[in-house]
Motif scaffolding. Structure first.
Motif, PDB file in Angstrom:
ATOM      1  N   VAL A  86      19.347  79.291  -2.979  1.00  0.00           N
ATOM      2  CA  VAL A  86      19.582  77.865  -3.185  1.00  0.00           C
ATOM      3  C   VAL A  86      18.322  77.278  -3.820  1.00  0.00           C
ATOM      4  O   VAL A  86      17.222  77.446  -3.288  1.00  0.00           O
ATOM      5  N   GLU A  87      18.500  76.581  -4.933  1.00  0.00           N
ATOM      6  CA  GLU A  87      17.344  76.055  -5.670  1.00  0.00           C
ATOM      7  C   GLU A  87      16.579  75.000  -4.867  1.00  0.00           C
ATOM      8  O   GLU A  87      15.379  75.115  -4.674  1.00  0.00           O
ATOM      9  N   ASP A  88      17.237  73.953  -4.419  1.00  0.00           N
ATOM     10  CA  ASP A  88      16.577  72.925  -3.604  1.00  0.00           C
ATOM     11  C   ASP A  88      17.279  72.923  -2.251  1.00  0.00           C
ATOM     12  O   ASP A  88      18.326  72.312  -2.087  1.00  0.00           O
ATOM     13  N   SER A  89      16.686  73.578  -1.300  1.00  0.00           N
ATOM     14  CA  SER A  89      17.350  73.777  -0.014  1.00  0.00           C
ATOM     15  C   SER A  89      17.081  72.662   0.993  1.00  0.00           C
ATOM     16  O   SER A  89      17.590  72.711   2.112  1.00  0.00           O
ATOM     17  N   ALA A  90      16.319  71.637   0.613  1.00  0.00           N
ATOM     18  CA  ALA A  90      15.934  70.584   1.561  1.00  0.00           C
ATOM     19  C   ALA A  90      17.132  69.946   2.291  1.00  0.00           C
ATOM     20  O   ALA A  90      17.072  69.779   3.514  1.00  0.00           O
ATOM     21  N   PRO A  91      18.239  69.591   1.602  1.00  0.00           N
ATOM     22  CA  PRO A  91      19.355  68.989   2.342  1.00  0.00           C
ATOM     23  C   PRO A  91      19.969  69.939   3.381  1.00  0.00           C
ATOM     24  O   PRO A  91      20.363  69.505   4.468  1.00  0.00           O
ATOM     25  N   LEU A  92      20.017  71.223   3.064  1.00  0.00           N
ATOM     26  CA  LEU A  92      20.553  72.203   4.013  1.00  0.00           C
ATOM     27  C   LEU A  92      19.595  72.409   5.186  1.00  0.00           C
ATOM     28  O   LEU A  92      20.026  72.545   6.328  1.00  0.00           O
ATOM     29  N   VAL A  93      18.309  72.420   4.910  1.00  0.00           N
ATOM     30  CA  VAL A  93      17.311  72.579   5.977  1.00  0.00           C
ATOM     31  C   VAL A  93      17.379  71.379   6.918  1.00  0.00           C
ATOM     32  O   VAL A  93      17.357  71.530   8.143  1.00  0.00           O
ATOM     33  N   THR A  94      17.502  70.189   6.360  1.00  0.00           N
ATOM     34  CA  THR A  94      17.608  68.983   7.181  1.00  0.00           C
ATOM     35  C   THR A  94      18.857  69.037   8.057  1.00  0.00           C
ATOM     36  O   THR A  94      18.796  68.746   9.262  1.00  0.00           O
ATOM     37  N   LEU A  95      19.985  69.417   7.467  1.00  0.00           N
ATOM     38  CA  LEU A  95      21.232  69.528   8.234  1.00  0.00           C
ATOM     39  C   LEU A  95      21.095  70.582   9.333  1.00  0.00           C
ATOM     40  O   LEU A  95      21.510  70.363  10.475  1.00  0.00           O
ATOM     41  N   LYS A  98      19.089  69.138  12.252  1.00  0.00           N
ATOM     42  CA  LYS A  98      19.882  68.191  13.040  1.00  0.00           C
ATOM     43  C   LYS A  98      20.851  68.938  13.959  1.00  0.00           C
ATOM     44  O   LYS A  98      20.991  68.602  15.139  1.00  0.00           O
ATOM     45  N   ILE A  99      21.516  69.945  13.416  1.00  0.00           N
ATOM     46  CA  ILE A  99      22.486  70.716  14.203  1.00  0.00           C
ATOM     47  C   ILE A  99      21.767  71.492  15.304  1.00  0.00           C
ATOM     48  O   ILE A  99      22.208  71.507  16.454  1.00  0.00           O
ATOM     49  N   LYS A 100      20.653  72.106  14.958  1.00  0.00           N
ATOM     50  CA  LYS A 100      19.893  72.882  15.952  1.00  0.00           C
ATOM     51  C   LYS A 100      19.433  71.997  17.109  1.00  0.00           C
ATOM     52  O   LYS A 100      19.391  72.439  18.256  1.00  0.00           O
ATOM     53  N   SER A 101      19.142  70.727  16.816  1.00  0.00           N
ATOM     54  CA  SER A 101      18.674  69.827  17.874  1.00  0.00           C
ATOM     55  C   SER A 101      19.758  69.563  18.919  1.00  0.00           C
ATOM     56  O   SER A 101      19.435  69.272  20.069  1.00  0.00           O
TER      57      SER A 101
END
Length: 169
Positions: A86-95, A98-101
């Motif tokens: 994934v080129e810019d993975s920031a939105p997936l990392v953020t999601l 949130k889910i992990k929390s």
């Protein structure tokens, strides 16, 4: 019961991924091409029912987004896995965060790297041959991410959707 959380790319991306997965991924028949947000975790179904409202909240607070898969990479030597990066993975990392929390209990020895697996459990020589060939291939696959899915695993190892969560539009 085993659960996991993932996003499925649009069909055109799944078709490209499956053209490789059917040859290089023994899990090809168990789950469609996906990007894992939360690895497999064990939970009673009653607990999953309590998790659903939290996942609905996360989805309602998260804007839909687009990602681009742009190259082939691998996890060697940690894993004999080849994937589309994934080129810019920031939105997936953020999601994922949130889910992990709200899921909490899933611990992984690896850093979360969003990816779409196209080959895994390959012998070392085959991994290197395939990767050497595919890394010269140009990929420009864009897909929208407008939902994520809570999945459950059947006894035969296949995965089904337990519930889907639509992101804000």
């Amino acid at each position: 019961m085993y659960f996991g959380i993932a996003v499925f790319p649009q069909k055109h991306v799944q078709d490209v991924a499956n053209s490789y997965r059917k040859r290089y991924d023994p899990h090809y028949t168990l789950i469609p091409p996906h990007i894992t947000l939360m690895d497999r975790f064990e939970m009673a179904e009653e607990e999953a029912e309590k998790l659903v409202p939290e996942l609905e909240r996360i989805a309602s607070e998260t804007e839909a987004f687009r990602i681009r898969l742009h190259k082939v990479s691998n996890f060697y030597p940690a894993s004999h896995t080849i994937y589309l990066a994934v080129e810019d993975s920031a939105p997936l990392v953020t999601l994922h965060k949130k889910i992990k929390s709200v899921v909490g209990r899933v611990e992984s020895p690896y850093e979360f790297i969003p990816h779409l697996t196209i080959g895994q459990k390959l012998p070392q020589d085959e991994l290197h041959d395939i990767y050497s060939s595919l890394r010269m291939t140009t990929f420009d696959l864009e897909t929208k991410i407008d939902r994520f899915h809570l999945l459950y695993q059947l006894e035969n190892g296949s995965w089904n959707i337990y519930q889907s969560f639509l992101l804000k539009r």
